[in-house]
Design a protein around this motif. Structure first.
Motif, PDB file in Angstrom:
ATOM      1  N   LEU A  92      48.243 -38.001   3.414  1.00 56.17           N
ATOM      2  CA  LEU A  92      47.891 -36.617   3.714  1.00 56.17           C
ATOM      3  C   LEU A  92      48.424 -35.678   2.645  1.00 56.17           C
ATOM      4  CD1 LEU A  92      46.613 -34.654   5.745  1.00 56.17           C
ATOM      5  CD2 LEU A  92      48.846 -34.521   6.881  1.00 56.17           C
ATOM      6  N   ILE A  93      49.585 -35.978   2.079  1.00 57.84           N
ATOM      7  CA  ILE A  93      50.172 -35.173   1.010  1.00 57.84           C
ATOM      8  C   ILE A  93      49.813 -35.800  -0.331  1.00 57.84           C
ATOM      9  CG2 ILE A  93      52.325 -34.331   0.004  1.00 57.84           C
ATOM     10  CD1 ILE A  93      53.585 -34.455   2.746  1.00 57.84           C
ATOM     11  N   ASN A  94      49.224 -35.008  -1.198  1.00 55.92           N
ATOM     12  CA  ASN A  94      48.939 -35.480  -2.549  1.00 55.92           C
ATOM     13  C   ASN A  94      50.213 -35.334  -3.381  1.00 55.92           C
ATOM     14  OD1 ASN A  94      48.063 -35.655  -5.320  1.00 55.92           O
ATOM     15  ND2 ASN A  94      45.972 -35.382  -4.579  1.00 55.92           N
ATOM     16  N   TRP A  95      50.897 -36.437  -3.596  1.00 57.87           N
ATOM     17  CA  TRP A  95      52.201 -36.388  -4.256  1.00 57.87           C
ATOM     18  C   TRP A  95      52.099 -35.990  -5.720  1.00 57.87           C
ATOM     19  CZ3 TRP A  95      55.858 -36.034  -0.938  1.00 57.87           C
ATOM     20  CH2 TRP A  95      55.778 -36.696   0.295  1.00 57.87           C
ATOM     21  N   ASP A  96      50.938 -36.216  -6.355  1.00 60.83           N
ATOM     22  CA  ASP A  96      50.771 -35.760  -7.737  1.00 60.83           C
ATOM     23  C   ASP A  96      50.841 -34.234  -7.814  1.00 60.83           C
ATOM     24  OD1 ASP A  96      50.567 -38.258  -8.855  1.00 60.83           O
ATOM     25  OD2 ASP A  96      48.381 -38.344  -8.714  1.00 60.83           O
ATOM     26  N   ILE A  97      50.274 -33.569  -6.825  1.00 64.85           N
ATOM     27  CA  ILE A  97      50.343 -32.109  -6.797  1.00 64.85           C
ATOM     28  C   ILE A  97      51.783 -31.655  -6.574  1.00 64.85           C
ATOM     29  CG2 ILE A  97      49.583 -30.052  -5.545  1.00 64.85           C
ATOM     30  CD1 ILE A  97      46.961 -31.405  -4.990  1.00 64.85           C
ATOM     31  N   ILE A  98      52.517 -32.383  -5.738  1.00 61.05           N
ATOM     32  CA  ILE A  98      53.927 -32.043  -5.510  1.00 61.05           C
ATOM     33  C   ILE A  98      54.714 -32.150  -6.805  1.00 61.05           C
ATOM     34  CG2 ILE A  98      56.021 -32.715  -4.285  1.00 61.05           C
ATOM     35  CD1 ILE A  98      53.962 -31.445  -2.493  1.00 61.05           C
ATOM     36  N   ARG A  99      54.527 -33.249  -7.523  1.00 63.21           N
ATOM     37  CA  ARG A  99      55.246 -33.435  -8.781  1.00 63.21           C
ATOM     38  C   ARG A  99      54.910 -32.322  -9.776  1.00 63.21           C
ATOM     39  NH1 ARG A  99      52.986 -38.665  -7.834  1.00 63.21           N
ATOM     40  NH2 ARG A  99      54.530 -40.174  -7.106  1.00 63.21           N
ATOM     41  N   MET A 100      53.656 -31.916  -9.779  1.00 66.42           N
ATOM     42  CA  MET A 100      53.207 -30.949 -10.763  1.00 66.42           C
ATOM     43  C   MET A 100      53.649 -29.524 -10.425  1.00 66.42           C
ATOM     44  SD  MET A 100      49.292 -30.324 -11.971  1.00 66.42           S
ATOM     45  CE  MET A 100      48.800 -30.475 -10.253  1.00 66.42           C
ATOM     46  N   MET A 101      53.723 -29.192  -9.140  1.00 66.89           N
ATOM     47  CA  MET A 101      53.937 -27.805  -8.752  1.00 66.89           C
ATOM     48  C   MET A 101      55.404 -27.430  -8.572  1.00 66.89           C
ATOM     49  SD  MET A 101      50.791 -27.090  -6.097  1.00 66.89           S
ATOM     50  CE  MET A 101      51.178 -25.333  -6.029  1.00 66.89           C
ATOM     51  N   ILE A 102      56.251 -28.368  -8.159  1.00 69.14           N
ATOM     52  CA  ILE A 102      57.638 -28.011  -7.852  1.00 69.14           C
ATOM     53  C   ILE A 102      58.373 -27.419  -9.061  1.00 69.14           C
ATOM     54  CG2 ILE A 102      59.898 -29.013  -7.338  1.00 69.14           C
ATOM     55  CD1 ILE A 102      58.659 -30.628  -5.164  1.00 69.14           C
ATOM     56  N   PRO A 103      58.317 -28.037 -10.248  1.00 69.27           N
ATOM     57  CA  PRO A 103      59.044 -27.421 -11.368  1.00 69.27           C
ATOM     58  C   PRO A 103      58.550 -26.018 -11.696  1.00 69.27           C
ATOM     59  CG  PRO A 103      58.477 -29.694 -11.878  1.00 69.27           C
ATOM     60  CD  PRO A 103      57.737 -29.342 -10.629  1.00 69.27           C
ATOM     61  N   MET A 104      57.223 -25.799 -11.664  1.00 71.77           N
ATOM     62  CA  MET A 104      56.695 -24.475 -11.974  1.00 71.77           C
ATOM     63  C   MET A 104      57.038 -23.478 -10.873  1.00 71.77           C
ATOM     64  SD  MET A 104      55.438 -24.644 -14.931  1.00 71.77           S
ATOM     65  CE  MET A 104      54.673 -23.032 -14.938  1.00 71.77           C
ATOM     66  N   ALA A 105      57.064 -23.934  -9.620  1.00 67.79           N
ATOM     67  CA  ALA A 105      57.452 -23.042  -8.528  1.00 67.79           C
ATOM     68  C   ALA A 105      58.914 -22.610  -8.671  1.00 67.79           C
ATOM     69  CB  ALA A 105      57.235 -23.735  -7.183  1.00 67.79           C
ATOM     70  N   LEU A 106      59.762 -23.517  -9.127  1.00 68.26           N
ATOM     71  CA  LEU A 106      61.166 -23.158  -9.345  1.00 68.26           C
ATOM     72  C   LEU A 106      61.307 -22.166 -10.494  1.00 68.26           C
ATOM     73  CD1 LEU A 106      62.938 -26.618  -8.896  1.00 68.26           C
ATOM     74  CD2 LEU A 106      62.935 -24.681  -7.318  1.00 68.26           C
TER      75      LEU A 106
END
Length: 309
Positions: A92-106
């Motif tokens: 249900l969670i696309n982990w590639d999107i998680i990897r990509m977005m967390i650093p930029m969100a920080l």
């Protein structure tokens, strides 16, 4: 005269003995349920509730909302981490999107925190109002699209039950952007360690930067042009625990003091940018992601972090 050592978390329970505190807790509880059900973070909603019902200033409501949203996000992550997308079996969670977005969100959050310190409260209120209006429009459109999708699915089921081939006549609606067709790489222990360490380092650096700034400001206020090494802000337990007894000597150096806070704020920023570039390159080389889509996701995540800060 020895400086007074402040408490790490001073608790004032008398501040809770007000009716508006219970009202605010109730509104936050209901807002959390609605935001989680709608699939939105709810930061703007929670900030508005804290300001309206909790009588907090915008500058205080923003960091409190981060703590509330973080707790809700952890619970949602635990509940959804093992769920799959229907018959496809994809997570249900696309982990590639998680990897990509967390650093930029920080990165966006770090920049937003800096902006929150220097911007006047009137500007913060205008930004929050604009954000809430945008969230209202976006949620309304998503709700309407989901409603249309449910009607289409129901019509398709009725057509299949009647033995009619009307698949081409049924308009398919998508509530959320289509996910990549490839199999999403599972979230490994290495990913968890790297991203969690980055989050802790970002929080740690922000806390140290804040207390160093308070120490420098207090020193200048007491001694004019030169940093005074021993006001109470300079012996805060956070500083003495992680920097030992050297903080006074470091801040007494007029050339070093202004750059010490920038160091603890800049290191997490550089690490976030490096990790974001690494995941960007890896996903671009996989062939399943276009540069346009990668840039769009990272831009949105940085902007979201900026508004949250």
């Amino acid at each position: 005269m020895e400086p007074v050592v402040p408490e790490v978390f001073p608790l004032d329970f008398d501040a809770l003995a007000h009716p508006h505190v219970l009202t605010c807790c109730g509104v936050l509880f209901i807002s959390g349920i609605l935001c989680s059900a709608a699939g939105i973070g709810g930061g703007g909603v929670i900030v508005a509730a804290l300001m309206t019902f909790g009588h907090l200033s915008p500058r205080d409501a923003v960091p409190v909302s981060k703590a509330v949203v973080f707790c809700g996000a952890v619970v949602s992550l635990v509940l959804n981490s093992r769920k799959t997308q229907g018959v496809s079996g994809q997570p249900l969670i696309n982990w590639d999107i998680i990897r990509m977005m967390i650093p930029m969100a920080l990165i966006g959050t770090l920049l937003g925190v800096l902006a929150n310190v220097h911007l006047p409260e009137s500007v913060i209120v205008v930004v929050l109002t604009t954000l809430l209006c945008g969230m209202t429009v976006s949620t309304t459109l998503k709700g309407w699209a989901q409603y249309q999708g449910e009607l289409a699915a129901e019509e398709q089921e009725q057509a299949a039950a009647a033995g009619l081939d009307r698949a081409e006549e049924v308009v398919e609606y998508q509530t959320f952007p289509a996910q990549p067709k490839e199999d999403c790489k599972p979230f490994t222990n290495g990913d968890a360690v790297v991203l969690s360490s980055l989050l802790v380092l970002t929080i740690f650096g922000g806390v140290l930067r804040f207390h160093i700034h308070e120490c420098v400001s207090a020193g200048h206020a007491l001694s004019g042009a030169r940093v005074f090494p021993n006001p109470s802000q300079c012996v805060h337990p956070v500083l003495t625990t992680f920097l030992g007894g050297h903080i006074g000597d470091w801040l007494a150096e007029a050339e070093l003091a202004p750059h010490l806070g920038h160091l603890f704020g800049g290191v997490p920023l550089v690490l976030c940018a490096g990790l974001a570039s690494f995941y960007y390159h890896r996903l671009a080389m996989s062939g399943h992601w276009t540069h346009q889509k990668l840039l769009a996701y990272q831009t949105v995540s940085c902007g979201t972090g900026l508004l949250a800060g």
